[in-house]
Write a protein that holds these residues in place. Sequence first.
Motif, PDB file in Angstrom:
ATOM      1  N   THR A   1       1.080   3.831   7.079  1.00  0.00           N
ATOM      2  CA  THR A   1       1.019   4.531   5.801  1.00  0.00           C
ATOM      3  C   THR A   1       1.118   6.041   5.972  1.00  0.00           C
ATOM      4  OG1 THR A   1      -0.329   2.775   4.842  1.00  0.00           O
ATOM      5  CG2 THR A   1      -0.343   4.899   3.716  1.00  0.00           C
ATOM      6  N   ILE A   2       0.356   6.606   6.893  1.00  0.00           N
ATOM      7  CA  ILE A   2       0.363   8.059   7.078  1.00  0.00           C
ATOM      8  C   ILE A   2       1.753   8.568   7.482  1.00  0.00           C
ATOM      9  CG2 ILE A   2      -0.543   9.956   8.463  1.00  0.00           C
ATOM     10  CD1 ILE A   2      -2.466   9.011   6.329  1.00  0.00           C
ATOM     11  N   PRO A   3       2.435   7.964   8.472  1.00  0.00           N
ATOM     12  CA  PRO A   3       3.791   8.434   8.779  1.00  0.00           C
ATOM     13  C   PRO A   3       4.765   8.284   7.613  1.00  0.00           C
ATOM     14  CG  PRO A   3       2.925   7.151  10.599  1.00  0.00           C
ATOM     15  CD  PRO A   3       1.964   6.978   9.464  1.00  0.00           C
ATOM     16  N   ALA A   4       4.664   7.163   6.871  1.00  0.00           N
ATOM     17  CA  ALA A   4       5.585   6.943   5.748  1.00  0.00           C
ATOM     18  C   ALA A   4       5.364   7.976   4.651  1.00  0.00           C
ATOM     19  CB  ALA A   4       5.399   5.531   5.189  1.00  0.00           C
ATOM     20  N   VAL A   5       4.101   8.203   4.296  1.00  0.00           N
ATOM     21  CA  VAL A   5       3.800   9.192   3.269  1.00  0.00           C
ATOM     22  C   VAL A   5       4.103  10.599   3.766  1.00  0.00           C
ATOM     23  CG1 VAL A   5       1.962  10.195   1.868  1.00  0.00           C
ATOM     24  CG2 VAL A   5       2.073   7.730   2.182  1.00  0.00           C
ATOM     25  N   GLY A   6       3.830  10.846   5.044  1.00  0.00           N
ATOM     26  CA  GLY A   6       4.138  12.157   5.618  1.00  0.00           C
ATOM     27  C   GLY A   6       5.618  12.467   5.563  1.00  0.00           C
ATOM     28  N   LEU A   7       6.445  11.482   5.863  1.00  0.00           N
ATOM     29  CA  LEU A   7       7.895  11.679   5.793  1.00  0.00           C
ATOM     30  C   LEU A   7       8.341  11.935   4.359  1.00  0.00           C
ATOM     31  CD1 LEU A   7      10.682  11.634   7.133  1.00  0.00           C
ATOM     32  CD2 LEU A   7      10.719   9.147   6.809  1.00  0.00           C
TER      33      LEU A   7
ATOM     34  N   GLU B   1       0.821  -1.211   0.000  1.00  0.00           N
ATOM     35  CA  GLU B   1       0.000   0.000   0.000  1.00  0.00           C
ATOM     36  C   GLU B   1       0.854   1.260   0.000  1.00  0.00           C
ATOM     37  OE1 GLU B   1      -3.557   2.035   2.669  1.00  0.00           O
ATOM     38  OE2 GLU B   1      -2.467   0.302   3.421  1.00  0.00           O
ATOM     39  N   VAL B   2       1.852   1.312   0.862  1.00  0.00           N
ATOM     40  CA  VAL B   2       2.718   2.492   0.938  1.00  0.00           C
ATOM     41  C   VAL B   2       3.427   2.731  -0.389  1.00  0.00           C
ATOM     42  CG1 VAL B   2       4.801   3.437   2.016  1.00  0.00           C
ATOM     43  CG2 VAL B   2       3.057   2.347   3.432  1.00  0.00           C
ATOM     44  N   ALA B   3       3.891   1.646  -1.020  1.00  0.00           N
ATOM     45  CA  ALA B   3       4.592   1.784  -2.308  1.00  0.00           C
ATOM     46  C   ALA B   3       3.680   2.379  -3.370  1.00  0.00           C
ATOM     47  CB  ALA B   3       5.114   0.422  -2.759  1.00  0.00           C
ATOM     48  N   LEU B   4       2.446   1.883  -3.447  1.00  0.00           N
ATOM     49  CA  LEU B   4       1.515   2.378  -4.464  1.00  0.00           C
ATOM     50  C   LEU B   4       1.114   3.828  -4.204  1.00  0.00           C
ATOM     51  CD1 LEU B   4      -0.804  -0.744  -4.873  1.00  0.00           C
ATOM     52  CD2 LEU B   4       0.933   0.052  -6.465  1.00  0.00           C
ATOM     53  N   ILE B   5       0.797   4.138  -2.954  1.00  0.00           N
ATOM     54  CA  ILE B   5       0.362   5.500  -2.627  1.00  0.00           C
ATOM     55  C   ILE B   5       1.489   6.499  -2.878  1.00  0.00           C
ATOM     56  CG2 ILE B   5      -0.324   7.039  -0.751  1.00  0.00           C
ATOM     57  CD1 ILE B   5      -1.862   4.725   0.466  1.00  0.00           C
ATOM     58  N   ALA B   6       2.673   6.198  -2.355  1.00  0.00           N
ATOM     59  CA  ALA B   6       3.788   7.133  -2.496  1.00  0.00           C
ATOM     60  C   ALA B   6       4.145   7.351  -3.964  1.00  0.00           C
ATOM     61  CB  ALA B   6       5.006   6.614  -1.725  1.00  0.00           C
TER      62      ALA B   6
ATOM     63  N   VAL C   1      -9.864   4.555  -4.062  1.00  0.00           N
ATOM     64  CA  VAL C   1     -10.658   3.320  -3.942  1.00  0.00           C
ATOM     65  C   VAL C   1     -10.002   2.197  -4.740  1.00  0.00           C
ATOM     66  CG1 VAL C   1     -12.883   2.258  -4.459  1.00  0.00           C
ATOM     67  CG2 VAL C   1     -12.799   4.581  -3.547  1.00  0.00           C
ATOM     68  N   LEU C   2      -9.500   2.526  -5.938  1.00  0.00           N
ATOM     69  CA  LEU C   2      -8.861   1.513  -6.786  1.00  0.00           C
ATOM     70  C   LEU C   2      -7.618   0.936  -6.114  1.00  0.00           C
ATOM     71  CD1 LEU C   2      -8.962   0.093  -9.529  1.00  0.00           C
ATOM     72  CD2 LEU C   2      -7.559   1.941 -10.465  1.00  0.00           C
ATOM     73  N   VAL C   3      -6.787   1.795  -5.533  1.00  0.00           N
ATOM     74  CA  VAL C   3      -5.595   1.324  -4.824  1.00  0.00           C
ATOM     75  C   VAL C   3      -5.991   0.470  -3.627  1.00  0.00           C
ATOM     76  CG1 VAL C   3      -3.583   2.049  -3.477  1.00  0.00           C
ATOM     77  CG2 VAL C   3      -4.167   3.257  -5.580  1.00  0.00           C
TER      78      VAL C   3
ATOM     79  N   ALA D   1       4.909  -0.226  -9.321  1.00  0.00           N
ATOM     80  CA  ALA D   1       3.973   0.789  -8.832  1.00  0.00           C
ATOM     81  C   ALA D   1       3.948   2.013  -9.741  1.00  0.00           C
ATOM     82  CB  ALA D   1       4.331   1.189  -7.408  1.00  0.00           C
ATOM     83  N   LYS D   2       5.109   2.409 -10.259  1.00  0.00           N
ATOM     84  CA  LYS D   2       5.183   3.582 -11.125  1.00  0.00           C
ATOM     85  C   LYS D   2       4.380   3.353 -12.405  1.00  0.00           C
ATOM     86  CE  LYS D   2       6.742   7.543 -12.662  1.00  0.00           C
ATOM     87  NZ  LYS D   2       6.295   8.814 -12.080  1.00  0.00           N
TER      88      LYS D   2
END
Length: 365
Positions: free
Chosen positions: A300-306, A84-89, A259-261, A236-237
């Motif tokens: 996820t939130i801390p990883a994306v926030g960083l 999830e983190v990989a796809l979102i970031a 939603v798709l992710v 992911a890219k």
Amino acid sequence: MSAHGPMPKSAWIFPALAMLLFAVATGLELSFTPSVGGFLFAATLLAILFGTVFAAVHHAEVIAERIGEPYGTLVLTLAVTIIEVALIATIMLGEKPQPALARDTVFAVVMIVCNGLVGLCIFIGGLRYREQDFQVSGANLYLSVLFVLATITLIMPNYTLTAPGPIYSAAQLGFVDLVTLMLYGVFLYTQTIRHSDYFIKGGADAATETSSLSNRMLALSVALLLISLLAVVLLAKKFSLVVDVVTAMIGAPPAFAGVLVAVLILLPEGVTAIAAARNNDLQKSINLALGSSLATIGLTIPAVGLATAVLDKELVLGLNGQGMVLLLLTFFLSMLTFGTGRTNILFGLVHMVVFAVFVFMVFVP
């Protein structure tokens, strides 16, 4: 895929195909464009990506079966969170920035898991066994942490004064990231060490099941799990480009990408949770469902926030009024559902109705 019996061929074929696709696409500089060749590439990418995610969850299940509960569920949850983190970031920080994607995905995960998946598991289990029981103490720990994390990450940003909502200032985001990680870390300690019996069917008196998995097969599953996770991260890219173009072509609202992710990363774990409910193990279903929600916010939130702080990108977190109403409704409903230790089909149906409202409002806000 099943964690029992011989390893299915798809468990190693899809990770291998994913690595091969990445190598070929990178070497030939293949990308997605609105053309026959582009759609063929997109279809191949999605099929291999879904297969690789299922392969990753299969190997996580094999490892989980060997090490037992509650550690096994934790392995599954962490594997899905990495994906999830990989796809979102990747999508957020791509050529077309989507600062609200993390919020949309996290909110979608909470709604899909706490209403769609929980509701379906309870409904299916209720149809088959009339009532199912679980550990109230464990469910209460899940909910207490989930409510706090969801509130400070998805609601509080709308009501801060230092920065105009729905965003946090750099100092606020750093503080929220820190307390989120701390709270999730203490929860993991409670789940795996301090009160592990709260999360096991039958509690402290439950019999310990042993796995016949050999050390060689365990090592192979660990290696293939790591390869699968790496393959998803690398692809992911490419996936983000498909999401951007398809969303624009069909005129879907911005929340559709989230939603798709969420569906992509939750599908394999959802299949496992539903199978557990069918086997009268609602406790495992709850562990998987609520554990996914917690890990999504807590990691996820801390990883994306960083990532956004380091790259000086904007991160939109606060939900709109409609989203906050649905989130609060989910909180109250979950307290009622998990308050007695027993469930029936009506609880499941009510959750599914809330999920249907969420999906409808994504497209008709």
